[in-house]
Design a protein around this motif. Structure first.
Motif, short mmCIF file in Angstrom:
data_model
loop_
_atom_site.label_atom_id
_atom_site.label_comp_id
_atom_site.label_asym_id
_atom_site.label_seq_id
_atom_site.Cartn_x
_atom_site.Cartn_y
_atom_site.Cartn_z
N TRP A 1 47.52 -15.87 54.85
CA TRP A 1 46.51 -16.89 55.17
C TRP A 1 45.18 -16.17 55.35
CZ3 TRP A 1 46.48 -22.16 55.33
CH2 TRP A 1 45.38 -22.76 55.91
N ILE A 2 44.18 -16.55 54.55
CA ILE A 2 42.94 -15.77 54.51
C ILE A 2 41.72 -16.69 54.50
CG2 ILE A 2 44.04 -13.90 53.20
CD1 ILE A 2 42.37 -15.05 50.76
N THR A 3 40.57 -16.09 54.77
CA THR A 3 39.28 -16.71 54.47
C THR A 3 39.01 -16.50 52.98
OG1 THR A 3 38.44 -16.27 56.69
CG2 THR A 3 36.82 -16.68 54.96
N MET A 4 38.71 -17.58 52.28
CA MET A 4 38.55 -17.49 50.83
C MET A 4 37.28 -16.71 50.47
SD MET A 4 40.98 -19.05 49.15
CE MET A 4 42.48 -19.29 50.09
N GLY A 5 37.46 -15.76 49.56
CA GLY A 5 36.34 -14.98 49.04
C GLY A 5 36.54 -14.75 47.56
N ALA A 6 36.01 -13.66 47.08
CA ALA A 6 36.18 -13.33 45.66
C ALA A 6 37.65 -13.06 45.37
CB ALA A 6 35.33 -12.11 45.31
N PRO A 7 38.16 -13.55 44.25
CA PRO A 7 39.57 -13.31 43.92
C PRO A 7 39.88 -11.83 43.73
CG PRO A 7 38.42 -14.24 42.04
CD PRO A 7 37.47 -14.31 43.19
N GLU A 8 41.05 -11.42 44.16
CA GLU A 8 41.52 -10.05 44.00
C GLU A 8 42.41 -9.95 42.76
OE1 GLU A 8 41.20 -7.19 46.09
OE2 GLU A 8 39.54 -8.26 47.03
N ARG A 9 42.38 -8.81 42.12
CA ARG A 9 43.24 -8.59 40.96
C ARG A 9 44.71 -8.73 41.35
NH1 ARG A 9 46.01 -4.24 39.07
NH2 ARG A 9 46.41 -4.13 36.82
N GLY A 10 45.43 -9.54 40.61
CA GLY A 10 46.85 -9.70 40.86
C GLY A 10 47.18 -10.62 42.02
N ARG B 1 44.85 -20.26 46.93
CA ARG B 1 44.97 -21.71 47.02
C ARG B 1 44.28 -22.19 48.28
NH1 ARG B 1 50.37 -24.63 45.20
NH2 ARG B 1 49.56 -23.62 43.33
N PRO B 2 43.03 -22.72 48.18
CA PRO B 2 42.34 -23.22 49.38
C PRO B 2 43.10 -24.38 50.01
CG PRO B 2 40.85 -23.02 47.50
CD PRO B 2 42.23 -22.86 46.96
N GLY C 1 42.79 -20.61 53.33
CA GLY C 1 44.01 -21.07 52.66
C GLY C 1 44.93 -19.92 52.32
N TRP C 2 45.78 -20.13 51.34
CA TRP C 2 46.86 -19.20 51.02
C TRP C 2 46.47 -18.23 49.91
CZ3 TRP C 2 50.17 -18.77 54.58
CH2 TRP C 2 50.69 -19.86 55.26
N CYS D 1 47.95 -29.15 58.41
CA CYS D 1 46.83 -28.36 58.92
C CYS D 1 45.67 -29.28 59.29
CB CYS D 1 46.38 -27.35 57.87
SG CYS D 1 45.07 -26.26 58.42
N PRO D 2 45.16 -29.20 60.54
CA PRO D 2 43.99 -30.00 60.90
C PRO D 2 42.76 -29.50 60.15
CG PRO D 2 45.08 -29.06 62.84
CD PRO D 2 45.63 -28.36 61.64
#
Length: 311
Positions: free
Chosen positions: A146-155, A159-160, A275-276, A299-300
């Motif tokens: 579960w993360i704060t969405m940022g730039a996509p990582e390789r591999g 999913r927000p 999101g995930w 999720c609220p």
């Protein structure tokens, strides 16, 4: 070359120490070294560079580590899925996330998931940043991050799930508390602004928007924090103004903040998305997918836009 050789080699690269891996595996340092030497003999090049404070992978070692980590991660996921299939509803879901995410985003999901999957274990590994979540997801036997969405990582697939507007947490007796919202002037004027850590994903979002608003260099940070709950608590103590996402757990039932605290909307800042992150959604076990979906449904907060359709 064996799977054990590759697992030990990846572990050594991650730990940067032969002795640390030996302790982790309850074996001798010589045994760990033999795994690495066997790989080096087979590939014909050195894989580790010895330094005074440990080891680091050579260029060849980095190539093998990346390939081995990908392959071992996929194999471990496949073995867990086979185990889940063999045991029916039993098994486990392993999640890595920040220190306060379970409280703010997953409490209702955990209760609901336990009710429908009583024999399934839930394991949470706490880390300090989205970057650490990515590293743990790539290096360990984990299903979801579960993360704060940022730039996509390789591999990594993202999913927000929710969008969180920013608020400025101030004490009720603060001069700002009477205002309907906080804007660039209030952010610029705050002498003790409590911000996310300098290298976090959320701070990167803020710094980018600060630059767009003409806040050169961003507002001056006051007290440093490691998590959102700490930031809000410091604001309650009168140590500054905490710029935080409007997390579900910051408010009591009914939507009011904790006594003595005012949460001012900051409409000049775009919402933060959370999101995930997973290695591959298609490779998730049915149990991990069920937990991820349960969190998304319970999720609220404001629902985030759906991810773009796969080409």
């Amino acid at each position: 070359m064996t799977l054990d050789d590759l697992r030990v080699f990846v572990a050594v690269c991650r730990a940067g120490s032969l002795s640390a891996v030996a302790r982790e595996l309850s074996c001798t340092q010589s045994a760990v070294s033999q795994h690495v030497k066997r790989l080096e003999r087979e590939v014909g090049v050195g894989l580790l560079e010895r330094r005074p404070r440990g080891v680091v992978p050579t260029p060849a070692g980095r190539i093998l580590r990346a390939a081995a980590a990908d392959g071992l991660g996929a194999l471990d996921q496949a073995l867990r899925r086979l185990d889940d299939l063999a045991r029916g509803e039993s098994g486990s879901v392993r999640v890595t996330t920040g220190a306060t995410s379970v409280r703010h985003f997953m409490a209702a999901a955990i209760v609901a998931f336990r009710r429908t999957h009583p024999r399934v274990g839930l394991e949470f590994q706490t880390v300090s940043s989205s970057r650490a979540c990515f590293e743990a997801l790539a290096a360990h036997d984990l299903d979801l991050a579960w993360i704060t969405m940022g730039a996509p990582e390789r591999g990594i697939e993202l999913r927000p799930v929710v969008e969180l507007p920013w608020v400025l947490a101030v004490r009720d007796d603060d001069a700002l508390a009477a205002r309907p919202h906080a804007g660039p002037e209030e952010l610029r004027a705050s002498a003790q602004l409590i911000l996310p850590p300098a290298h976090s994903t959320s701070r990167a979002h803020l710094d980018e928007r600060f630059a767009e608003l003409g806040l050169v260099g961003g507002p001056a940070a006051g007290t440093g924090i490691a998590d959102w709950d700490t930031a809000v608590h410091l604001a309650e103590l009168g140590l500054g103004h905490a710029l935080v996402p409007d997390l579900p757990g910051l408010r009591r039932p009914g939507g009011t903040p904790a006594p003595g605290l005012t949460l001012l909307p900051v409409p000049c800042l775009p919402p933060l998305r959370a999101g995930w992150a997973v290695r591959r959604w298609s490779a998730l076990s049915p149990l991990a997918r069920a937990f991820a979906d349960t969190v998304a449904h319970t999720c609220p907060g404001r629902a985030a836009p759906p991810p773009p359709a796969a080409p």
